[in-house]
Design a protein around this motif. Structure first.
Motif, PDB file in Angstrom:
ATOM      1  N   HIS A   1       0.837  -1.349   0.033  1.00 43.59           N
ATOM      2  CA  HIS A   1       0.092   0.079   0.127  1.00 43.59           C
ATOM      3  C   HIS A   1       0.871   1.372  -0.180  1.00 43.59           C
ATOM      4  O   HIS A   1       0.294   2.383  -0.373  1.00 43.59           O
ATOM      5  CB  HIS A   1      -0.983   0.098   1.111  1.00 43.59           C
ATOM      6  CG  HIS A   1      -1.777  -1.144   1.064  1.00 43.59           C
ATOM      7  ND1 HIS A   1      -3.148  -0.863   0.078  1.00 43.59           N
ATOM      8  CD2 HIS A   1      -2.048  -2.268   1.921  1.00 43.59           C
ATOM      9  CE1 HIS A   1      -3.815  -2.164   0.452  1.00 43.59           C
ATOM     10  NE2 HIS A   1      -3.303  -2.805   1.242  1.00 43.59           N
ATOM     11  N   LEU A   2       1.947   1.185   0.631  1.00 41.86           N
ATOM     12  CA  LEU A   2       2.997   2.361   0.436  1.00 41.86           C
ATOM     13  C   LEU A   2       3.415   2.715  -0.991  1.00 41.86           C
ATOM     14  O   LEU A   2       4.182   3.760  -1.018  1.00 41.86           O
ATOM     15  CB  LEU A   2       4.191   2.264   1.483  1.00 41.86           C
ATOM     16  CG  LEU A   2       3.855   2.082   2.925  1.00 41.86           C
ATOM     17  CD1 LEU A   2       5.031   1.853   3.630  1.00 41.86           C
ATOM     18  CD2 LEU A   2       3.214   3.553   3.318  1.00 41.86           C
TER      19      LEU A   2
ATOM     20  N   ASP B   1      11.678   9.765   4.449  1.00 40.80           N
ATOM     21  CA  ASP B   1      12.607   8.678   4.859  1.00 40.80           C
ATOM     22  C   ASP B   1      12.322   8.343   6.243  1.00 40.80           C
ATOM     23  O   ASP B   1      13.012   7.386   6.714  1.00 40.80           O
ATOM     24  CB  ASP B   1      14.188   9.062   4.630  1.00 40.80           C
ATOM     25  CG  ASP B   1      14.459   9.403   3.091  1.00 40.80           C
ATOM     26  OD1 ASP B   1      13.802   8.611   2.216  1.00 40.80           O
ATOM     27  OD2 ASP B   1      15.247  10.160   2.996  1.00 40.80           O
ATOM     28  N   THR B   2      11.159   9.013   6.882  1.00 37.38           N
ATOM     29  CA  THR B   2      11.074   8.760   8.317  1.00 37.38           C
ATOM     30  C   THR B   2      10.299   7.638   8.518  1.00 37.38           C
ATOM     31  O   THR B   2       9.847   6.974   9.543  1.00 37.38           O
ATOM     32  CB  THR B   2      10.420   9.972   9.079  1.00 37.38           C
ATOM     33  OG1 THR B   2       9.183  10.134   8.342  1.00 37.38           O
ATOM     34  CG2 THR B   2      11.318  11.144   8.896  1.00 37.38           C
ATOM     35  N   ILE B   3       9.697   7.050   7.444  1.00 38.41           N
ATOM     36  CA  ILE B   3       8.734   5.679   7.421  1.00 38.41           C
ATOM     37  C   ILE B   3       9.482   4.552   8.141  1.00 38.41           C
ATOM     38  O   ILE B   3      10.266   4.095   7.508  1.00 38.41           O
ATOM     39  CB  ILE B   3       8.084   5.455   6.151  1.00 38.41           C
ATOM     40  CG1 ILE B   3       7.322   6.950   5.638  1.00 38.41           C
ATOM     41  CG2 ILE B   3       7.053   4.421   6.384  1.00 38.41           C
ATOM     42  CD1 ILE B   3       6.209   7.264   6.555  1.00 38.41           C
TER      43      ILE B   3
ATOM     44  N   VAL C   1       8.538   0.903   8.587  1.00 46.00           N
ATOM     45  CA  VAL C   1       7.598  -0.174   8.490  1.00 46.00           C
ATOM     46  C   VAL C   1       7.364  -1.186   9.360  1.00 46.00           C
ATOM     47  O   VAL C   1       6.642  -1.784   9.599  1.00 46.00           O
ATOM     48  CB  VAL C   1       7.816  -0.758   6.937  1.00 46.00           C
ATOM     49  CG1 VAL C   1       6.710  -1.919   6.703  1.00 46.00           C
ATOM     50  CG2 VAL C   1       7.885   0.375   5.754  1.00 46.00           C
ATOM     51  N   ASP C   2       8.776  -1.638   9.911  1.00 42.02           N
ATOM     52  CA  ASP C   2       8.804  -2.638  10.899  1.00 42.02           C
ATOM     53  C   ASP C   2       7.962  -2.021  12.127  1.00 42.02           C
ATOM     54  O   ASP C   2       7.317  -2.819  12.965  1.00 42.02           O
ATOM     55  CB  ASP C   2      10.144  -2.907  11.410  1.00 42.02           C
ATOM     56  CG  ASP C   2      10.407  -3.773  12.572  1.00 42.02           C
ATOM     57  OD1 ASP C   2      10.251  -4.952  12.112  1.00 42.02           O
ATOM     58  OD2 ASP C   2      10.504  -3.549  13.560  1.00 42.02           O
ATOM     59  N   LEU C   3       8.073  -0.586  12.577  1.00 40.87           N
ATOM     60  CA  LEU C   3       7.358  -0.269  13.874  1.00 40.87           C
ATOM     61  C   LEU C   3       5.621  -0.028  13.439  1.00 40.87           C
ATOM     62  O   LEU C   3       5.154  -0.305  14.280  1.00 40.87           O
ATOM     63  CB  LEU C   3       7.708   1.409  14.000  1.00 40.87           C
ATOM     64  CG  LEU C   3       7.093   1.894  15.243  1.00 40.87           C
ATOM     65  CD1 LEU C   3       7.379   1.243  16.480  1.00 40.87           C
ATOM     66  CD2 LEU C   3       7.728   3.311  15.335  1.00 40.87           C
ATOM     67  N   LEU C   4       5.604   0.313  12.203  1.00 42.81           N
ATOM     68  CA  LEU C   4       4.185   0.221  11.903  1.00 42.81           C
ATOM     69  C   LEU C   4       3.563  -1.166  12.056  1.00 42.81           C
ATOM     70  O   LEU C   4       2.426  -1.195  12.394  1.00 42.81           O
ATOM     71  CB  LEU C   4       3.798   0.629  10.460  1.00 42.81           C
ATOM     72  CG  LEU C   4       4.194   2.206  10.267  1.00 42.81           C
ATOM     73  CD1 LEU C   4       4.045   2.649   8.697  1.00 42.81           C
ATOM     74  CD2 LEU C   4       3.471   3.055  11.060  1.00 42.81           C
ATOM     75  N   ALA C   5       4.279  -2.200  11.559  1.00 45.85           N
ATOM     76  CA  ALA C   5       3.691  -3.270  11.553  1.00 45.85           C
ATOM     77  C   ALA C   5       3.525  -3.944  13.066  1.00 45.85           C
ATOM     78  O   ALA C   5       2.735  -4.725  13.559  1.00 45.85           O
ATOM     79  CB  ALA C   5       4.673  -4.447  10.641  1.00 45.85           C
TER      80      ALA C   5
ATOM     81  N   VAL D   1       4.216  12.122   3.072  1.00 44.51           N
ATOM     82  CA  VAL D   1       3.610  11.662   4.246  1.00 44.51           C
ATOM     83  C   VAL D   1       4.674  11.007   5.119  1.00 44.51           C
ATOM     84  O   VAL D   1       5.595  10.279   4.632  1.00 44.51           O
ATOM     85  CB  VAL D   1       2.660  10.406   4.043  1.00 44.51           C
ATOM     86  CG1 VAL D   1       1.895   9.937   5.200  1.00 44.51           C
ATOM     87  CG2 VAL D   1       1.483  10.660   2.938  1.00 44.51           C
ATOM     88  N   SER D   2       4.783  11.490   6.392  1.00 41.28           N
ATOM     89  CA  SER D   2       5.667  11.027   7.225  1.00 41.28           C
ATOM     90  C   SER D   2       5.215   9.973   8.321  1.00 41.28           C
ATOM     91  O   SER D   2       4.246   9.644   8.322  1.00 41.28           O
ATOM     92  CB  SER D   2       6.411  12.364   7.941  1.00 41.28           C
ATOM     93  OG  SER D   2       5.239  13.133   8.595  1.00 41.28           O
ATOM     94  N   GLN D   3       6.075   9.647   9.104  1.00 36.36           N
ATOM     95  CA  GLN D   3       5.856   8.503  10.309  1.00 36.36           C
ATOM     96  C   GLN D   3       4.741   9.221  11.153  1.00 36.36           C
ATOM     97  O   GLN D   3       3.866   8.375  11.510  1.00 36.36           O
ATOM     98  CB  GLN D   3       7.041   8.251  10.963  1.00 36.36           C
ATOM     99  CG  GLN D   3       6.891   7.016  12.025  1.00 36.36           C
ATOM    100  CD  GLN D   3       6.734   5.815  11.596  1.00 36.36           C
ATOM    101  OE1 GLN D   3       6.974   5.513  10.258  1.00 36.36           O
ATOM    102  NE2 GLN D   3       6.089   5.044  12.347  1.00 36.36           N
ATOM    103  N   ILE D   4       4.844  10.441  11.590  1.00 34.99           N
ATOM    104  CA  ILE D   4       3.979  11.050  12.570  1.00 34.99           C
ATOM    105  C   ILE D   4       2.339  10.923  11.740  1.00 34.99           C
ATOM    106  O   ILE D   4       1.317  10.721  12.553  1.00 34.99           O
ATOM    107  CB  ILE D   4       4.394  12.534  12.790  1.00 34.99           C
ATOM    108  CG1 ILE D   4       3.221  12.970  13.974  1.00 34.99           C
ATOM    109  CG2 ILE D   4       4.122  13.363  11.507  1.00 34.99           C
ATOM    110  CD1 ILE D   4       3.461  12.310  15.128  1.00 34.99           C
ATOM    111  N   ASP D   5       2.319  11.007  10.713  1.00 37.04           N
ATOM    112  CA  ASP D   5       1.051  10.870   9.925  1.00 37.04           C
ATOM    113  C   ASP D   5       0.383   9.372  10.097  1.00 37.04           C
ATOM    114  O   ASP D   5      -0.900   9.231  10.442  1.00 37.04           O
ATOM    115  CB  ASP D   5       0.974  11.255   8.566  1.00 37.04           C
ATOM    116  CG  ASP D   5       1.632  12.710   8.320  1.00 37.04           C
ATOM    117  OD1 ASP D   5       0.845  13.591   9.009  1.00 37.04           O
ATOM    118  OD2 ASP D   5       2.220  12.973   7.359  1.00 37.04           O
ATOM    119  N   PHE D   6       1.076   8.477  10.126  1.00 33.22           N
ATOM    120  CA  PHE D   6       0.934   7.132  10.092  1.00 33.22           C
ATOM    121  C   PHE D   6       0.420   6.700  11.628  1.00 33.22           C
ATOM    122  O   PHE D   6      -0.254   6.161  12.026  1.00 33.22           O
ATOM    123  CB  PHE D   6       1.931   6.259   9.601  1.00 33.22           C
ATOM    124  CG  PHE D   6       2.015   6.064   7.976  1.00 33.22           C
ATOM    125  CD1 PHE D   6       1.029   4.965   7.529  1.00 33.22           C
ATOM    126  CD2 PHE D   6       2.657   6.821   7.547  1.00 33.22           C
ATOM    127  CE1 PHE D   6       1.194   4.877   6.131  1.00 33.22           C
ATOM    128  CE2 PHE D   6       2.752   6.564   5.890  1.00 33.22           C
ATOM    129  CZ  PHE D   6       1.935   5.719   5.358  1.00 33.22           C
TER     130      PHE D   6
END
Length: 636
Positions: free
Chosen positions: A370-371, A378-380, A382-386, A416-421
């Motif tokens: 989806h990304l 570059d702040t995303i 994915v491991d933390l989101l999972a 879109v950055s990490q804070i948005d997720f």
């Protein structure tokens, strides 16, 4: 693809031009015979008598078909001003409806009694065949017929009454045009490795059937995809359509069920007939529980004769075609427990593929899919989101990615950055943040100590997930929340159950310790605690006094029973042990918070000041977690 699209456009343009010509032709006909602006020069008897007949200006009168009188004025008088509007010098110059001939003759005779013989006007009678009179009758009927045919054709093309009468029993499923409509392939389906292996075997059979039939193998007639909502059952079926490149008939189970008798069974027969004619082909029935519900006597009050007839026809069709005919049936449902046992047996649905909620590794793959369509920086991580989304389905993850993009767009950001997720995840889990909600200072203090009680109690318990953030900002229906980083677990021990119950009771315990008063703010916590305690005692067999006994019903048969699956005495014992378990853990939560009352008040004060406390704030006040200290090696 473009040639087909151009052909459809030319066909629709041709149809449009055809309708335009028909409409223009009808308008011309109507204008020619019934033009409202055509001058008829109709007059009344009074005007005719006073201005023309009494002045002896009438040359002759011709009665047509005993209905209409044509009046001719003397030619030498047409030049006068009163007749300047008369444009037809030949005549007739005026027209008058006479009613009955006898009445017209009587009135005419009375007016001309005093006239000289040479001034009297004679009356001629003439019968004429007029097309306009016939068309005036036929034209409205013709318009009604044209309008009726047009409406019936439109309704037939749109599946309305006209189409229903001729195609009522026909299936609504149409072969999917692979090149145009199906863009999903197995590459778009992240995770589900085992399920994709099973499905890809079907696709390979449809492409190369000889490799299997030469060895005497028979491909399964049907495959049933089951699992929680949002795990990708329909998506996997769409991927089969994109990969197989064979006719793919897609239909929902509810489309078979109609209020008219025999329609559902007829549609089933027509669906399988079309699939056999286009073999090799695939039939996909989504939400098959709408038509495949169990026919048990215990559920007879929920039965529907037409639905059962449709199910019987479906069972017959699944048995009707032989092996290796090239027709494969895919079906999807998240309520496999209510399906009829005859539908699930081997020979109809030979394979049952259960799609579980994705693991952490699979969630990473889903996030990566989806990304791809999202502009990100570059702040995303994915491991933390999972890690932050345990128990989330593929549909939930897709929703989080979309919400993150919407939040970034709302902030006028270019990426879109990490804070948005993180905010999107909080919004999906806890609801919309309501910063504008007005809370009194007294209520805000209670909420702050309540959430601080959850945080402190969980911080000093070994078997509770790691605390990430505490907030007293209203979100959804809650006035505050504590966010955790759950671990991936397949089983839960008794110690983990009891620690979780103790942590959930920390908010109520903190209110009693600090204010010596309790409130209704712990309703959601108490509901979860009660359900979890009953699960421990009655389902998982974790209570010593009740013993290793489980009253869990995986088949769903107990739901149709009016009573409980255990005796009244056992019910009293279960209630007693549940009450004892909850009270014991509540006292334990009060003991933990009493020992750390100073930290509890500091954290509550911080929440009143900042409204949010992250992991750094928590470690400054509470120190390192007990569970982390146990895992950390000794420096000495």
């Amino acid at each position: 693809m473009s040639t087909k699209k151009n052909g459809d456009q030319n066909k629709s343009l041709k149809r449009y031009n055809q309708y335009f010509i028909y409409g223009l032709f009808l308008i011309l006909i109507f204008s020619f015979f019934f033009n409202p602006f055509t001058e008829k020069n109709e007059i009344s008897w009074l005007k005719f008598e006073q201005e023309m007949l009494s002045q002896t200006e009438v040359e002759k009168i011709v009665v047509i078909n005993r209905e209409t009188a044509e009046i001719y004025i003397k030619k030498d008088l047409l030049s006068e001003d009163k007749y300047k509007d008369v444009t037809n010098e030949v005549g007739p110059h005026f027209i008058m409806e006479i009613g009955s001939v006898e009445s017209f003759e009587n009135k005419l005779e009375k007016v001309q009694d005093s006239f000289l013989p040479e001034d009297k006007v004679g009356v001629l009678y003439e019968d004429r065949f007029e097309w306009t009179s016939i068309i005036s009758w036929l034209f409205p009927i013709f318009l009604i017929l044209v309008f009726w045919l047009f409406i019936m054709r439109r309704m037939k093309s749109s599946g309305g009454i006209g189409g229903a009468m001729s195609n009522f029993g026909k299936t609504t499923a149409k072969p999917v045009d692979i090149d145009i409509e199906s863009k999903v392939t197995f590459e778009d389906v992240a995770g589900l490795k085992e399920a994709k292996v099973e499905i890809m075997e079907l696709v390979d059979f449809l492409k190369n059937p000889e490799e299997y039939t030469n060895l005497g193998a028979k491909i399964p007639k049907g495959i049933l995809l089951t699992g929680p909502p949002g795990t990708g059952k329909t998506l996997l079926a769409r991927a089969v359509a994109g990969e197989a490149q064979v006719p793919f008939f897609s239909m929902s189970g509810s489309e078979f069920v109609e209020m008219f008798v025999g329609v559902g069974a007829s549609r089933v027969r027509d669906l399988f007939k079309q699939a056999k004619e286009k073999a090799p082909s695939i039939i996909f029935i989504d939400e098959i529980d709408a038509v495949g519900r169990s026919r048990d006597k215990a559920k007879s009050f929920q039965s529907n004769d037409e639905r059962e007839n449709t199910l019987n026809q479906l069972l017959s069709e699944l048995d009707g075609f032989g092996t290796n005919t090239g027709v494969i049936v895919l079906a999807a449902t998240n309520r496999v427990d209510i399906l009829d046992k005859a539908l699930l047996r081997a020979g109809r649905f030979d394979r049952h593929i259960y799609l579980e909620l994705p693991t952490k590794i699979e969630r990473e793959e889903i996030f990566n899919v989806h990304l791809k369509r999202i502009k990100k920086d570059d702040t995303i991580d994915v491991d933390l989101l999972a890690s932050l989304t345990p128990g989330f389905s593929g549909a939930d993850i897709a929703n989080i990615c979309n919400e993150a993009a919407l939040l970034a767009a709302r902030k006028k950001k270019e990426v879109v950055s990490q804070i948005d997720f993180t905010e999107a995840r909080d919004r999906v889990v806890g609801g919309l943040e309501r910063s504008s909600k007005i809370i009194s200072p007294n209520e805000k203090m209670i909420v702050a100590h309540h959430e601080a009680g959850h945080a402190v109690a969980s911080w000093y318990l070994e078997n509770v997930d790691s605390l990430v953030k505490v907030s007293i900002i209203p979100r959804g229906q809650s006035l505050g929340a504590a966010w955790y980083l759950p671990e991936e677990r397949n089983i839960i021990t008794k110690a983990q159950f009891t620690d979780q119950i103790c942590a959930m009771l920390g908010g109520r315990a903190a209110e009693e310790i600090i204010f010596n008063e309790i409130s209704s703010g712990a309703l959601d916590d108490l509901e979860k605690v009660t359900k979890q305690a009953y699960s421990m005692v009655a389902f998982y067999g974790l209570d010593i006094n009740i013993g290793p006994i489980s009253y869990y019903d995986s088949s769903g048969q107990y739901q149709s029973m009016m009573g409980k699956p255990y005796s009244e005495e056992m019910g009293k014992e279960i209630d007693k042990q549940v009450h004892k378990l909850i009270i014991t853990q509540y006292k334990r939560a009060k003991e933990i918070l009493s020992q750390h009352e100073v930290e509890l008040k500091k954290l509550a004060s911080l929440l009143l000041d900042k409204e949010v406390a992250d992991i750094n704030d928590l470690e400054k006040i509470l120190g390192m977690r007990k569970a982390e200290r146990l895992l950390k090696p000794d420096d000495n």
